[in-house]
Enzyme design. Structure first.
Site, mmCIF file in Angstrom:
data_model
loop_
_atom_site.group_PDB
_atom_site.id
_atom_site.type_symbol
_atom_site.label_atom_id
_atom_site.label_comp_id
_atom_site.label_asym_id
_atom_site.label_seq_id
_atom_site.Cartn_x
_atom_site.Cartn_y
_atom_site.Cartn_z
ATOM 1 N N THR A 163 0.869 -1.169 0.000
ATOM 2 C CA THR A 163 0.000 0.000 0.000
ATOM 3 C C THR A 163 0.909 1.223 0.000
ATOM 4 O O THR A 163 1.647 1.451 0.959
ATOM 5 C CB THR A 163 -0.922 0.012 1.226
ATOM 6 O OG1 THR A 163 -1.809 -1.114 1.149
ATOM 7 C CG2 THR A 163 -1.747 1.286 1.281
ATOM 8 N N LYS A 195 -6.823 1.561 -3.643
ATOM 9 C CA LYS A 195 -6.555 1.109 -2.270
ATOM 10 C C LYS A 195 -6.838 2.224 -1.270
ATOM 11 O O LYS A 195 -7.283 1.963 -0.144
ATOM 12 C CB LYS A 195 -5.114 0.626 -2.137
ATOM 13 C CG LYS A 195 -4.757 0.057 -0.768
ATOM 14 C CD LYS A 195 -5.630 -1.146 -0.392
ATOM 15 C CE LYS A 195 -5.374 -1.654 1.028
ATOM 16 N NZ LYS A 195 -4.117 -2.389 1.179
#
Length: 303
Positions: free
Chosen positions: A102, A178
């Site tokens: 991420t 995300k």
């Protein structure tokens, strides 16, 4: 180049909770996997199952057709790819990098472009959701960004690791998606904690809430999977870390501000996790945010 079984050689950088689960999945599938982690002691979670250790990201890249990453943040991605002993230093090396971390969309685009210029390798940003259990069984969700050509190269392997894989656009689009995922997840954790505290304080059978609400508008994977974990206070071993979710929520907030938005529910979620981490719970399970509410209730009782 591929090995004798005609499977591409995989390099994997970052053996945290998710990285461990993904490497174990790849090994189960018969892929040869070479691994590196900043803290080498973490390699012991995968070496007994057939992974081979490397001394640096460059060594991983030199021995791999495809390199995968799952590291803590954008700075770690930059270090592993563009550092002195990073993937780019391996020369021609792998044809493709798949980044499950991420990270930041713009930073991702910059690192991908620098790697492309240095080695010609393609890039798929492929952040994940679902936790280590789904990663271990090949059922995690992957939101991807990259060219159609690179996605075709990556798809046959990622599909063996994921139950849901979607190309959302060019490089950086996976990371943008995300951010949206973490906005829903992070604020959802806070809502689940508050719903649990409310149910327990009201005196109903809090354990029955997921069953009771199943199929209605309140139903979700958070209610069916996360809420029972909170209700049972089942936080060991952690499946994710509070510091990580706080980092992600801060990134959501910064992204929103960059678009000129002031999203107050997200800001409250950031503050709740700041308060929780400030109590010394950086490495506690993200779901244990309910302990913050218990702490505050106890403090009110003493007042």
């Amino acid at each position: 180049m591929t090995d004798a079984t005609n499977r591409p050689r995989i390099g994997f950088i970052g053996i945290g909770i998710m990285g461990e689960a993904m490497v174990r999945r790849l090994l189960d599938l018969g892929f040869p996997v070479k691994v590196w982690n900043l803290e080498p002691e973490r390699l012991q979670t995968v070496l007994p199952y057939g992974a081979i250790s490397a001394e640096s990201p460059a060594e991983v890249a030199a021995a791999s057709d495809i390199v995968m990453l799952c590291v803590l943040h954008m700075q770690a991605v930059e270090r592993c790819i563009l550092g002195e002993d990073g993937v780019a230093a391996a020369g021609p090396g792998p044809s493709l990098v798949i980044d499950f971390s991420t990270a930041d969309p713009e930073g991702t685009r910059q690192v991908a472009a620098a790697l492309k210029e240095a080695t010609g390798a393609g890039w798929i940003d492929a952040p994940v959701s679902g936790g280590p259990q789904l990663a271990r069984t090949g059922q995690m969700t992957v939101m991807a960004g990259g060219s159609e050509e690179d996605f075709v190269k990556a798809k046959s392997i990622i599909e063996k690791m994921a139950g849901n894989l979607t190309l959302m656009g060019p490089v950086g689009a996976g990371q943008t998606t995300k951010i949206l995922n973490q906005a829903i997840v992070g604020t959802g954790y806070v809502v689940m904690a508050e719903a649990l505290m409310l149910a327990e304080a009201a005196g109903i059978d809090a354990a029955r809430l997921p069953q009771c609400l199943a199929g209605g508008h309140a139903d979700s994977s958070l209610l069916q999977r996360l809420y029972p974990q909170m209700q049972q206070r089942a936080f060991e071993p952690p499946s994710s870390y509070a510091r990580q979710l706080l980092k992600d929520l801060k990134a959501v907030s910064a992204f929103a501000h960059g678009l000129g938005l002031d999203l107050k529910v997200i800001e409250q979620g950031v503050q709740r996790y700041k308060d929780y981490v400030a109590l010394g719970h950086e490495m506690s399970d993200s779901a244990a945010i309910v302990k913050l509410y218990e702490h505050e209730a106890a403090a009110r009782g003493k007042a």
